[in-house]
Design a protein around this motif. Sequence first.
Motif, short mmCIF file in Angstrom:
data_model
loop_
_atom_site.label_atom_id
_atom_site.label_comp_id
_atom_site.label_asym_id
_atom_site.label_seq_id
_atom_site.Cartn_x
_atom_site.Cartn_y
_atom_site.Cartn_z
N GLN A 2 -5.33 9.42 3.00
CA GLN A 2 -5.95 8.47 2.97
C GLN A 2 -5.50 7.44 2.36
O GLN A 2 -5.71 6.32 2.19
N GLU A 3 -3.93 8.17 2.18
CA GLU A 3 -2.73 6.49 2.10
C GLU A 3 -3.50 6.02 3.93
O GLU A 3 -2.87 4.91 3.76
N THR A 6 -5.84 3.67 3.31
CA THR A 6 -5.67 2.42 2.59
C THR A 6 -4.96 1.45 3.25
O THR A 6 -4.80 0.36 2.85
N ASP A 11 -5.21 -2.61 1.31
CA ASP A 11 -5.75 -2.30 -0.14
C ASP A 11 -4.34 -1.93 -0.35
O ASP A 11 -3.93 -0.70 -0.57
N ARG A 13 -2.93 -1.45 -3.81
CA ARG A 13 -2.99 -1.31 -4.70
C ARG A 13 -3.21 -0.13 -4.62
O ARG A 13 -2.43 1.18 -5.26
N SER A 14 -4.18 0.68 -3.99
CA SER A 14 -4.26 1.89 -3.67
C SER A 14 -3.47 2.88 -2.80
O SER A 14 -3.36 3.86 -3.21
N THR A 15 -2.81 1.98 -1.69
CA THR A 15 -2.40 3.03 -1.04
C THR A 15 -0.78 2.99 -2.09
O THR A 15 -0.39 3.93 -1.78
N LEU A 17 -0.08 3.35 -5.07
CA LEU A 17 -0.73 4.43 -6.02
C LEU A 17 -1.04 5.80 -5.36
O LEU A 17 -0.36 7.11 -6.00
N LEU A 18 -1.43 5.57 -4.23
CA LEU A 18 -1.26 7.19 -3.30
C LEU A 18 -0.06 7.42 -3.39
O LEU A 18 0.47 8.88 -3.61
N GLU A 21 1.83 8.97 -6.40
CA GLU A 21 1.05 10.45 -6.71
C GLU A 21 1.40 11.38 -5.52
O GLU A 21 1.91 12.78 -5.94
#
Length: 198
Positions: A2-3, A6, A11, A13-15, A17-18, A21
């Motif tokens: 998923q990383e 993104t 993206d 922001r999502s990268t 966050l991932l 995490e």
Amino acid sequence: AQEKKTRLAGDFRSTTLLATEIVEVTREFQSWDELRENLLQLAKKRSQFKQAIVRIVKRSMEFLEATPDKETRLALLDTLREITGGKIYVEVERSRLTLMLAKIRENEGAIEDAAKIIQEIQIETVGSMERREKFEFILEQMRMSLAANDFVRCKLISQKIGARALADREFQTLRVQYYELMIRYYRTLSDVFEIARC
């Protein structure tokens, strides 16, 4: 996976966050070797966003105090220094990590090694660091140079602190520390006149 999606989609922001995490989850399981491995992989990914690297480095620096032993702390510290090496957007973090490593070496009794480590950072070129923190860093460089009996380097480092910074009322306590270090330096030269000026 998923990383990667993104990251390649642009993206940030999502990268970010991932990536954060991934680091958090690894930390929760107390898997320190895997944490170091994940940090290196995330930082070296093709097209990795600067924001993601900054975030994972800052978050991982918070984990340093939670490490179970000194060996694990040093390994994580070395990993973070490797990631931040040569990257201007994490230069402040690299400076802080270098100072931590130098203090650890000093506490072990390896004073010359500590002085050498802290000299790696040319703190006057770190643009995003606050003036007070720079002043404190320079004082640490001076102190460790004196402890290692490297008096020439101590004098050179002391010249990085300008008269304007010394005159600033905000830095009064640091000014006292600066002059105490300079008195120690001039004592080694037996220069009574300069000691009196300090």
